[in-house]
Design an enzyme around this catalytic site. Structure first.
Site, PDB file in Angstrom:
ATOM      1  N   HIS A  79       0.854  -1.194   0.000  1.00 50.60           N
ATOM      2  CA  HIS A  79       0.000   0.000   0.000  1.00 50.60           C
ATOM      3  C   HIS A  79       0.887   1.240   0.000  1.00 50.60           C
ATOM      4  O   HIS A  79       1.926   1.272   0.642  1.00 50.60           O
ATOM      5  CB  HIS A  79      -0.899   0.026   1.246  1.00 50.60           C
ATOM      6  CG  HIS A  79      -2.086   0.902   1.082  1.00 50.60           C
ATOM      7  ND1 HIS A  79      -2.036   2.257   1.297  1.00 50.60           N
ATOM      8  CD2 HIS A  79      -3.346   0.617   0.684  1.00 50.60           C
ATOM      9  CE1 HIS A  79      -3.229   2.773   1.051  1.00 50.60           C
ATOM     10  NE2 HIS A  79      -4.035   1.806   0.678  1.00 50.60           N
ATOM     11  N   ASP A 121      -7.803  -5.525  -0.029  1.00 54.33           N
ATOM     12  CA  ASP A 121      -8.241  -6.446  -1.089  1.00 54.33           C
ATOM     13  C   ASP A 121      -7.827  -7.890  -0.845  1.00 54.33           C
ATOM     14  O   ASP A 121      -8.172  -8.764  -1.655  1.00 54.33           O
ATOM     15  CB  ASP A 121      -7.667  -5.959  -2.432  1.00 54.33           C
ATOM     16  CG  ASP A 121      -8.274  -4.626  -2.827  1.00 54.33           C
ATOM     17  OD1 ASP A 121      -7.508  -3.667  -3.043  1.00 54.33           O
ATOM     18  OD2 ASP A 121      -9.508  -4.541  -2.854  1.00 54.33           O
TER      19      ASP A 121
HETATM   20  C1  SDX Z   1      -6.206  -0.133  -3.014  1.00 52.72           C
HETATM   21  O1  SDX Z   1      -4.470   4.435  -2.230  1.00 52.72           O
HETATM   22  C2  SDX Z   1      -5.429   3.807  -1.553  1.00 52.72           C
HETATM   23  O2  SDX Z   1      -5.848   4.212  -0.499  1.00 52.72           O
HETATM   24  C3  SDX Z   1      -5.985   2.591  -2.289  1.00 52.72           C
HETATM   25  C4  SDX Z   1      -6.998   1.743  -1.520  1.00 52.72           C
HETATM   26  C5  SDX Z   1      -8.285   2.482  -1.266  1.00 52.72           C
HETATM   27  O3  SDX Z   1      -9.006   2.123  -0.321  1.00 52.72           O
HETATM   28  O4  SDX Z   1      -8.627   3.377  -2.102  1.00 52.72           O
HETATM   29  O5  SDX Z   1      -6.439   1.332  -0.264  1.00 52.72           O
HETATM   30  C6  SDX Z   1      -7.382   0.490  -2.323  1.00 52.72           C
HETATM   31  O6  SDX Z   1      -5.946   0.188  -4.139  1.00 52.72           O
HETATM   32  C7  SDX Z   1      -5.332  -1.090  -2.241  1.00 52.72           C
HETATM   33  C8  SDX Z   1      -4.104  -1.591  -3.081  1.00 52.72           C
HETATM   34  C9  SDX Z   1      -4.591  -2.728  -4.001  1.00 52.72           C
HETATM   35  N1  SDX Z   1      -3.511  -3.103  -4.949  1.00 52.72           N
HETATM   36  C10 SDX Z   1      -2.874  -4.266  -4.853  1.00 52.72           C
HETATM   37  O7  SDX Z   1      -3.016  -5.061  -3.929  1.00 52.72           O
HETATM   38  C11 SDX Z   1      -1.917  -4.552  -6.028  1.00 52.72           C
HETATM   39  C12 SDX Z   1      -0.565  -5.045  -5.486  1.00 52.72           C
HETATM   40  N2  SDX Z   1       0.092  -3.932  -4.766  1.00 52.72           N
HETATM   41  C13 SDX Z   1       1.015  -3.103  -5.514  1.00 52.72           C
HETATM   42  O8  SDX Z   1       0.790  -2.969  -6.871  1.00 52.72           O
HETATM   43  C14 SDX Z   1       1.473  -1.873  -4.743  1.00 52.72           C
HETATM   44  O9  SDX Z   1       1.782  -2.280  -3.477  1.00 52.72           O
HETATM   45  C15 SDX Z   1       0.563  -0.666  -4.675  1.00 52.72           C
HETATM   46  C16 SDX Z   1       0.123  -0.220  -6.021  1.00 52.72           C
HETATM   47  C17 SDX Z   1      -0.619  -0.965  -3.825  1.00 52.72           C
HETATM   48  C18 SDX Z   1       1.364   0.466  -4.004  1.00 52.72           C
HETATM   49  O10 SDX Z   1       2.369   0.789  -4.869  1.00 52.72           O
HETATM   50  P1  SDX Z   1       3.428   1.954  -4.503  1.00 52.72           P
HETATM   51  O11 SDX Z   1       3.083   2.660  -3.265  1.00 52.72           O
HETATM   52  O12 SDX Z   1       3.625   2.780  -5.728  1.00 52.72           O
HETATM   53  O13 SDX Z   1       4.691   1.148  -4.166  1.00 52.72           O
HETATM   54  P2  SDX Z   1       5.730   0.656  -5.227  1.00 52.72           P
HETATM   55  O14 SDX Z   1       5.020   0.086  -6.419  1.00 52.72           O
HETATM   56  O15 SDX Z   1       6.710   1.770  -5.457  1.00 52.72           O
HETATM   57  O16 SDX Z   1       6.425  -0.561  -4.459  1.00 52.72           O
HETATM   58  C19 SDX Z   1       7.481  -0.293  -3.520  1.00 52.72           C
HETATM   59  C20 SDX Z   1       8.354  -1.531  -3.627  1.00 52.72           C
HETATM   60  C21 SDX Z   1       8.725  -1.880  -5.061  1.00 52.72           C
HETATM   61  O17 SDX Z   1       9.981  -2.497  -5.053  1.00 52.72           O
HETATM   62  P3  SDX Z   1      11.295  -1.583  -5.468  1.00 52.72           P
HETATM   63  O18 SDX Z   1      10.988  -1.033  -6.867  1.00 52.72           O
HETATM   64  O19 SDX Z   1      11.378  -0.498  -4.423  1.00 52.72           O
HETATM   65  O20 SDX Z   1      12.450  -2.563  -5.445  1.00 52.72           O
HETATM   66  O21 SDX Z   1       7.629  -2.676  -3.121  1.00 52.72           O
HETATM   67  C22 SDX Z   1       7.446  -3.621  -4.176  1.00 52.72           C
HETATM   68  C23 SDX Z   1       7.706  -2.905  -5.483  1.00 52.72           C
HETATM   69  O22 SDX Z   1       8.220  -3.799  -6.452  1.00 52.72           O
HETATM   70  N3  SDX Z   1       6.065  -4.067  -4.079  1.00 52.72           N
HETATM   71  C24 SDX Z   1       5.664  -5.324  -4.192  1.00 52.72           C
HETATM   72  C25 SDX Z   1       4.271  -5.286  -4.009  1.00 52.72           C
HETATM   73  N4  SDX Z   1       3.884  -4.033  -3.800  1.00 52.72           N
HETATM   74  C26 SDX Z   1       4.988  -3.271  -3.855  1.00 52.72           C
HETATM   75  N5  SDX Z   1       6.337  -6.461  -4.433  1.00 52.72           N
HETATM   76  C27 SDX Z   1       5.585  -7.599  -4.497  1.00 52.72           C
HETATM   77  N6  SDX Z   1       4.251  -7.662  -4.325  1.00 52.72           N
HETATM   78  C28 SDX Z   1       3.562  -6.513  -4.073  1.00 52.72           C
HETATM   79  N7  SDX Z   1       2.252  -6.563  -3.898  1.00 52.72           N
END
Ligand code: SDX
Length: 431
Positions: free
Chosen positions: A308, A366
């Site tokens: 998140h 989720d």
């Molecule tokens: C919702 O914003 C809100 O409030 C949203 C929400 C709401 O109520 O409106 O809470 C609802 O959208 C919840 C999130 C649902 N999405 C998912 O579950 C999809 C999987 N999660 C990711 O795609 C990700 O964690 C996000 C999109 C939720 C957050 O992405 P960020 O904040 O942009 O973080 P990032 O992509 O920069 O990740 C930081 C690091 C990265 O590694 P590095 O590039 O730093 O090496 O963490 C890793 C990412 O690769 N990472 C993950 C991961 N999520 C982040 N690695 C593996 N699995 C994951 N799920």
């Protein structure tokens, strides 16, 4: 917000600029950069808005470090256990918990708006039966602009109020119609003697050929899912609604924009993607394979339902949903559901893995919601429409707050331009 005497000093190109600092009632201070470009001729740069406050708001506060979520100051776990969805809607819309009389009046107003214009049924006929219900939802909610002409003028507070109630009341009806259309069953009209959650289950699962009795366990679980998804500060879809609304577009078009943004698997589409992932994993012995893929930089796979932008400790909604999953599946006699076992084992494995610990990745809203929704009888394609109908009150509350803000102006970000500088046109024979 209170303008503090504090300010930040920016030294740039031999000049210094004072940036006023505003202090919130909770959360980090903000630097006011509104005059920066006019004074210093520079932009700030923040793709994804990781360090940017796009507005001020009094509706929802999230403390990502503590895993706190407050709606008008009330913690989400208290609202989930003590309140019900329409009462939370009132709280989000008007800022205070209602008196009994206020709640009764609000529930009556919503109940009286649950039917859609009969001619809207024709819209559904234009979609393929296998259209994703989110595609139908985006289309039909946007089309509300073509029907409810007496609630399009955003400058009229009365019309804003009517549009808000219409959207909260009709989204469950439209979502249920999208579901019925996708399975070839007739639409079911709302019933005014059912509460909000029970009515939605009735419109989804009853058929004309037999009596349908709403299971109170399911309607309580449904109502709790609605509460947990109601609002969440300036997330991607809420920011979409605010940006669309800043041009004074009508509320139905703006909510349709929010639904479109929520559909993405990185956002509200993650509940569907998460359940599909759990099904692909299939059994606990395949968990290491998927954990390895999630950690592999060369593999685009991510653990859906994990991570998140704001929560770096725990998502308080996930905790409530995990409890609810245990309760609902046990009450339904499916507590040994293999998906729940895989989810719990996956959570434990990930939470003890250095990669996830270091990157502060935890289950989000989720991760468990899909398990409950599937146990309730919904197909995965209905998970995000349920998120959308729950979040409509959050989008509308933020929309109302923005429209009423005297500082409200059209959102128009700038850019860091890296393209070609000016050059002359070259005739085709010279290329
Ligand atoms: C919702 O914003 C809100 O409030 C949203 C929400 C709401 O109520 O409106 O809470 C609802 O959208 C919840 C999130 C649902 N999405 C998912 O579950 C999809 C999987 N999660 C990711 O795609 C990700 O964690 C996000 C999109 C939720 C957050 O992405 P960020 O904040 O942009 O973080 P990032 O992509 O920069 O990740 C930081 C690091 C990265 O590694 P590095 O590039 O730093 O090496 O963490 C890793 C990412 O690769 N990472 C993950 C991961 N999520 C982040 N690695 C593996 N699995 C994951 N799920």
């Amino acid at each position: 917000m209170t303008e503090t005497q504090k300010s930040a000093t920016l030294s740039l190109n031999g000049e210094t600029y004072e940036l006023p600092i505003f202090s919130p009632t909770a959360g980090p201070d903000v630097l006011d950069i509104r005059k920066l470009y006019a004074q210093a001729g520079v932009f700030t740069y923040d793709p994804g808005f990781t360090s940017t406050a796009s507005c001020d708001s009094t509706i929802t506060y999230i403390d990502g470090g503590k895993g706190e979520l407050l709606h008008r100051g009330y913690p989400i776990d208290q609202l989930a256990s003590k309140s019900h969805y329409l009462e939370v809607c009132y709280l989000l819309l008007y800022g205070e918990l209602p008196t009994a009389a206020q709640l009764e009046d609000f529930e009556t107003r919503v109940t009286r708006h649950t039917m859609v214009h009969e001619q809207m049924h024709n819209f559904f006929r234009g979609f393929r039966r296998d259209a994703h219900p989110m595609a139908t939802l985006v289309g039909v909610v946007g089309a509300m602009s073509a029907f409810y002409h007496d609630s399009l003028d955003v400058t009229d507070p009365w019309q804003r109020e009517v549009a808000a109630v219409r959207l909260i009341a009709k989204l469950p009806t439209i979502a249920a119609m999208a579901y019925k259309y996708s399975i070839g069953q007739p639409f079911v009209y709302p019933k005014n003697d059912l509460d909000y959650a029970a009515n939605f289950l009735h419109m989804c699962f009853s058929v004309p050929s037999e009596e349908y009795h709403v299971n109170p366990i399911l309607s309580r679980a449904m109502d709790r899912i609605f509460i947990l998804h109601a609002d969440h500060e300036q997330n991607a879809s809420t920011s979409t609604v605010r940006l669309a609304s800043s041009s004074s577009a009508n509320p139905f078009a703006c909510i349709a924009a929010g639904i479109a943004c929520l559909w993405g698997p990185a956002h509200g589409g993650a509940n569907q993607a998460c359940l599909e992932m759990l099904k692909e994993i299939g059994s606990v012995d395949r968990i290491p394979e998927f954990i390895a893929r999630a950690k592999d930089k060369n593999d685009p796979f991510r653990l859906m339902g994990f991570g998140h932008r704001v929560y770096k400790n725990t998502d308080p909604r996930a905790k409530v949903l995990k409890q609810s999953a245990d309760e609902v599946l046990e009450l339904l006699g499916v507590e040994d559901n293999p998906l729940l076992q895989v989810a719990k084992e996956l959570e434990q494995t990930a939470l003890n893995d250095p990669y996830f610990i270091e990157k502060k990745l935890f289950p989000n809203v989720d991760f468990y919601s899909g398990i409950i929704l599937e146990a309730m009888g919904f197909p995965t394609s209905m998970f995000t429409p349920i998120f959308a109908l729950s979040r409509t009150v959050g989008w509308i509350s933020q929309w109302k707050e923005m429209i009423a803000d005297p500082q409200n102006k059209i959102g128009r970000p700038r850019q860091l331009y890296l393209g070609e500088t000016m050059r002359d046109y070259t005739d085709i024979e010279k290329r």
